[in-house]
Design an enzyme around this catalytic site. Structure first.
Site, mmCIF file in Angstrom:
data_model
loop_
_atom_site.group_PDB
_atom_site.id
_atom_site.type_symbol
_atom_site.label_atom_id
_atom_site.label_comp_id
_atom_site.label_asym_id
_atom_site.label_seq_id
_atom_site.Cartn_x
_atom_site.Cartn_y
_atom_site.Cartn_z
ATOM 1 N N GLY A 157 4.352 2.000 -0.490
ATOM 2 C CA GLY A 157 3.652 2.630 0.629
ATOM 3 C C GLY A 157 4.526 3.655 1.328
ATOM 4 N N GLY A 158 4.107 4.012 2.526
ATOM 5 C CA GLY A 158 4.838 5.032 3.274
ATOM 6 C C GLY A 158 6.210 4.582 3.722
#
Length: 407
Positions: free
Chosen positions: A241-242
């Protein structure tokens, strides 16, 4: 009053995907009548830990229900089933494709009997080329995108221990049923609800489909993989993810002595201080997320050099004190014994008339005006007299039906 009080569910499900759905409906207050063949749901006997006692497989998926038995192959059984359908709000089944139709109860026939009926079916696959395939938990994971993206880069595809194919589909079915129930308030009509295990798993894997499309524009920098082909790779414990994350080892080095750590941009400075490397917070080779992305493996190795000297609970306290997202890997034994989960009612002890006490998972759906009291699952046919009596079946006929193998 419970949220679904007054709603009657005719539960024709077995094994896990269906019972996980109907148990949630029961926890929400519905009257769930589990209709079983006279031999019972197969999971009553599977994986038994005590002889001649319903297995934990069955008990943990069928709390708060009532049980009746019925031989749907008999003419009298079909007549009784017809009456049951007329009094039901919801019918849920997870037989093989076409099984209920072959019993003589197509959707058209069910609508004739009860236009307000919501008929929910859980199948392995949709109506396409896989429709007649047999489906099990891990087959759904295999064909829904989970296994191809689970595991380490050089290893084989792996199944997840979470039952996303069975119970994950059951939860999807609950959402569809509740939506249909709400729509019925406006239209007065029931409708079909169909959920496929492959589809539910794919829905839970949508972020991997996101990354499949991102590959067209270059490597996935948030992944620790060094090379990329034209498919999303397995990437071990990377969050993908980020914000990068990884499971790092803790003392004393047992199989579950790990903690999962997320490194946010604001978290790097306090992490640097905690691990005894404060200079890394200002070092241009490490100070920014852009600088760290190409060497995520080295970054987590630095963190692990500190965590391996402490137990996971000490690490948890130190990181949480600095608001760093993290969580220890909790074993099944630790979860069963977790005092907080007990207090929250998500791990509960239930009294059973034959086995004594057993531990199960409570309702993850918590409503302020509809509290859940987890009750013991029914014995096979425990409520035959009660429910068939409501249909006008006399005690004499019940005895006859039992003798003739109808119930």
């Amino acid at each position: 009053m419970k949220a679904l009080e007054g709603v009657r569910v005719l539960d024709m499900t077995h094994v896990q995907s269906g019972p996980s759905c109907t148990q949630l409906l029961a926890w929400l207050g519905a009257d769930v009548v589990k209709l079983e063949a006279p031999t019972g749901d197969i999971t009553r006997q599977q994986l038994r830990d005590l002889p001649d006692v319903d297995s934990l497989y069955f008990t943990m998926l069928n709390c708060n229900k009532r049980s009746i038995t019925l031989n749907m192959k008999s003419e009298r059984g079909k007549e009784i089933f017809t009456e049951l359908v007329k009094s039901a709000d919801i019918l849920v089944e997870n037989f093989g494709p076409g099984a209920v139709d072959r019993m003589g109860f197509t959707w058209d026939r069910l609508q004739e009997l009860n236009p307000r009926l919501i008929y929910a079916s859980i199948k392995g696959f949709g109506t396409g080329k896989y429709a007649k395939f047999k489906a099990y938990e891990v087959i759904a994971q295999a064909m829904g995108g989970s296994m191809t993206t689970t595991g380490f880069e050089e290893g084989p595809p792996l199944a997840t221990g979470a039952q996303i194919g069975d119970s994950g589909t059951g939860i999807h079915a609950v959402a569809g049923i509740l939506a249909a129930l709400y729509q019925r308030q406006r239209t007065g009509r029931g409708q079909r609800v169909q959920v496929a295990m492959q589809h539910a798993v794919l829905n839970l894997c949508r972020v991997k489909l996101r990354d499949q499309q991102r590959l067209a524009h270059g490597p996935l920098r948030e992944y620790p993989n060094k090379t990329f082909g034209d498919e999303v790779p397995r990437s071990g414990n990377a969050s993908g993810g980020g914000q990068p994350g990884w499971a790092v080892r803790c003392a004393p080095g047992g199989p579950n002595d790990y903690i999962y750590v997320i490194v946010q941009p604001v978290g790097w400075k306090p992490i640097s201080n905690i691990i005894g490397r404060p200079e890394l917070a200002e070092d241009p080779e490490w100070a920014t997320p852009e600088a760290r992305l190409p060497k995520l493996d080295k970054m987590f190795q630095l963190i692990e050099e500190w965590t391996i000297r402490h137990d996971k609970w000490t690490v948890l306290d130190r990181l949480n004190a600095e608001n760093i997202p993290c969580g220890p890997i909790l074993s099944t034994k630790e979860l069963v014994q977790d005092e907080s989960l007990r207090e929250e009612g998500i791990v509960v002890t239930v009294d059973h008339p034959q086995r004594g006490e057993f531990v199960t998972v409570g309702s993850p759906l918590q409503l302020s005006d509809s509290p859940v009291d987890v009750r013991t699952p029914p014995l096979l046919g425990e409520h035959n007299q009660e429910i068939y009596g409501e249909l006008g079946v006399s005690a004499d006929e019940l005895a006859e039906l039992r003798t003739n193998g109808v119930i």
